[in-house]
Design a protein around this motif. Structure first.
Motif, PDB file in Angstrom:
ATOM      1  N   TYR A  33      40.902  10.878 -20.600  1.00 29.13           N
ATOM      2  CA  TYR A  33      41.969  10.397 -21.456  1.00 29.13           C
ATOM      3  C   TYR A  33      41.361   9.815 -22.721  1.00 29.13           C
ATOM      4  O   TYR A  33      40.384   9.073 -22.672  1.00 29.13           O
ATOM      5  CB  TYR A  33      42.814   9.340 -20.749  1.00 29.13           C
ATOM      6  CG  TYR A  33      43.649   9.913 -19.646  1.00 29.13           C
ATOM      7  CD1 TYR A  33      44.858  10.532 -19.926  1.00 29.13           C
ATOM      8  CD2 TYR A  33      43.224   9.856 -18.329  1.00 29.13           C
ATOM      9  CE1 TYR A  33      45.639  11.073 -18.916  1.00 29.13           C
ATOM     10  CE2 TYR A  33      43.996  10.399 -17.313  1.00 29.13           C
ATOM     11  CZ  TYR A  33      45.194  11.004 -17.619  1.00 29.13           C
ATOM     12  OH  TYR A  33      45.954  11.548 -16.627  1.00 29.13           O
ATOM     13  N   LEU A  34      41.984  10.158 -23.856  1.00 26.43           N
ATOM     14  CA  LEU A  34      41.557   9.655 -25.160  1.00 26.43           C
ATOM     15  C   LEU A  34      42.728   8.920 -25.797  1.00 26.43           C
ATOM     16  O   LEU A  34      43.887   9.260 -25.568  1.00 26.43           O
ATOM     17  CB  LEU A  34      41.131  10.816 -26.061  1.00 26.43           C
ATOM     18  CG  LEU A  34      40.037  11.718 -25.533  1.00 26.43           C
ATOM     19  CD1 LEU A  34      39.863  12.907 -26.458  1.00 26.43           C
ATOM     20  CD2 LEU A  34      38.746  10.969 -25.377  1.00 26.43           C
ATOM     21  N   ASN A  35      42.432   7.941 -26.643  1.00 27.94           N
ATOM     22  CA  ASN A  35      43.475   7.231 -27.366  1.00 27.94           C
ATOM     23  C   ASN A  35      44.151   8.183 -28.344  1.00 27.94           C
ATOM     24  O   ASN A  35      43.504   9.018 -28.972  1.00 27.94           O
ATOM     25  CB  ASN A  35      42.907   6.028 -28.110  1.00 27.94           C
ATOM     26  CG  ASN A  35      42.484   4.942 -27.163  1.00 27.94           C
ATOM     27  OD1 ASN A  35      42.891   4.906 -26.006  1.00 27.94           O
ATOM     28  ND2 ASN A  35      41.645   4.038 -27.642  1.00 27.94           N
ATOM     29  N   LEU A  82      42.901  15.245 -21.544  1.00 26.89           N
ATOM     30  CA  LEU A  82      42.049  16.324 -22.050  1.00 26.89           C
ATOM     31  C   LEU A  82      41.245  16.865 -20.875  1.00 26.89           C
ATOM     32  O   LEU A  82      40.678  16.096 -20.109  1.00 26.89           O
ATOM     33  CB  LEU A  82      41.114  15.770 -23.123  1.00 26.89           C
ATOM     34  CG  LEU A  82      40.323  16.755 -23.957  1.00 26.89           C
ATOM     35  CD1 LEU A  82      41.254  17.510 -24.882  1.00 26.89           C
ATOM     36  CD2 LEU A  82      39.283  16.033 -24.771  1.00 26.89           C
ATOM     37  N   ILE A  83      41.225  18.171 -20.739  1.00 24.43           N
ATOM     38  CA  ILE A  83      40.422  18.804 -19.699  1.00 24.43           C
ATOM     39  C   ILE A  83      39.241  19.470 -20.387  1.00 24.43           C
ATOM     40  O   ILE A  83      39.417  20.292 -21.284  1.00 24.43           O
ATOM     41  CB  ILE A  83      41.235  19.830 -18.898  1.00 24.43           C
ATOM     42  CG1 ILE A  83      42.387  19.116 -18.208  1.00 24.43           C
ATOM     43  CG2 ILE A  83      40.350  20.539 -17.888  1.00 24.43           C
ATOM     44  CD1 ILE A  83      43.359  20.024 -17.544  1.00 24.43           C
ATOM     45  N   VAL A  84      38.050  19.099 -19.984  1.00 26.15           N
ATOM     46  CA  VAL A  84      36.827  19.594 -20.612  1.00 26.15           C
ATOM     47  C   VAL A  84      36.065  20.425 -19.589  1.00 26.15           C
ATOM     48  O   VAL A  84      35.637  19.908 -18.557  1.00 26.15           O
ATOM     49  CB  VAL A  84      35.946  18.420 -21.110  1.00 26.15           C
ATOM     50  CG1 VAL A  84      34.707  18.951 -21.806  1.00 26.15           C
ATOM     51  CG2 VAL A  84      36.733  17.515 -22.027  1.00 26.15           C
ATOM     52  N   PRO A  99      43.806  20.516 -24.292  1.00 24.08           N
ATOM     53  CA  PRO A  99      44.557  19.259 -24.401  1.00 24.08           C
ATOM     54  C   PRO A  99      45.800  19.272 -23.531  1.00 24.08           C
ATOM     55  O   PRO A  99      46.314  20.335 -23.169  1.00 24.08           O
ATOM     56  CB  PRO A  99      44.938  19.205 -25.885  1.00 24.08           C
ATOM     57  CG  PRO A  99      45.010  20.633 -26.285  1.00 24.08           C
ATOM     58  CD  PRO A  99      43.971  21.351 -25.477  1.00 24.08           C
ATOM     59  N   SER A 100      46.291  18.102 -23.185  1.00 16.86           N
ATOM     60  CA  SER A 100      47.531  17.966 -22.436  1.00 16.86           C
ATOM     61  C   SER A 100      48.698  18.024 -23.418  1.00 16.86           C
ATOM     62  O   SER A 100      48.682  17.371 -24.457  1.00 16.86           O
ATOM     63  CB  SER A 100      47.555  16.634 -21.698  1.00 16.86           C
ATOM     64  OG  SER A 100      48.828  16.416 -21.142  1.00 16.86           O
ATOM     65  N   ALA A 105      38.164  12.939 -31.891  1.00 17.30           N
ATOM     66  CA  ALA A 105      37.370  12.878 -30.659  1.00 17.30           C
ATOM     67  C   ALA A 105      37.333  14.240 -29.976  1.00 17.30           C
ATOM     68  O   ALA A 105      36.295  14.648 -29.443  1.00 17.30           O
ATOM     69  CB  ALA A 105      37.935  11.828 -29.716  1.00 17.30           C
ATOM     70  N   LYS A 106      38.450  14.967 -30.018  1.00 18.96           N
ATOM     71  CA  LYS A 106      38.498  16.308 -29.437  1.00 18.96           C
ATOM     72  C   LYS A 106      37.526  17.245 -30.158  1.00 18.96           C
ATOM     73  O   LYS A 106      36.809  18.027 -29.531  1.00 18.96           O
ATOM     74  CB  LYS A 106      39.917  16.849 -29.514  1.00 18.96           C
ATOM     75  CG  LYS A 106      40.071  18.225 -28.948  1.00 18.96           C
ATOM     76  CD  LYS A 106      41.488  18.720 -29.140  1.00 18.96           C
ATOM     77  CE  LYS A 106      41.506  20.208 -28.949  1.00 18.96           C
ATOM     78  NZ  LYS A 106      42.516  20.868 -29.712  1.00 18.96           N
TER      79      LYS A 106
END
Length: 112
Positions: free
Chosen positions: A49-51, A17-19, A73-74, A58-59
């Motif tokens: 990185y998120l699970n 994830l790029i924030v 998101p990736s 979470a996003k």
């Protein structure tokens, strides 16, 4: 007396994830939500990185934070990563036996 030293290790599926943020002062809040991999102080973005199992919730939590400009998101887990059909024959990228797999010669797709 024998001690069992085997450890079961399970890979956790994660997604990048790029924030993009307005300010990096609240970076600690992002560290609580996932694993922070890289921080660009000049361009003000965070790669984390998120699970996979709780990625969507979470996003959404990250998007609602007041210091977040946007979230990207990736898409890599959604993309088919087998390119053998697209660039040549499948046989060019599959080893027939052990010796061919470890040989140092270069095999081209038209020679297979």
């Amino acid at each position: 007396m024998q001690v069992d030293t085997t450890v079961n290790f399970e890979l956790t599926q994660r997604r990048g994830l790029i924030v993009w943020v307005y300010s990096l002062r609240q970076l600690k809040n992002l560290k609580r939500l996932g694993f922070v991999h890289y921080v660009s102080r000049k361009m003000k973005y965070v790669v984390m990185y998120l699970n996979e199992e709780n990625f969507e919730e979470a996003k959404e939590r990250i998007e609602r934070l007041h210091f977040v400009r946007s979230v990207e998101p990736s898409y890599r887990p959604d993309i088919e990563m087998n390119f053998a059909e697209k660039i040549g024959t499948k046989a060019a990228y599959q080893a027939d036996d052990y010796e061919e797999e470890h040989s140092s010669e270069i095999r081209l797709a038209e020679n297979v």
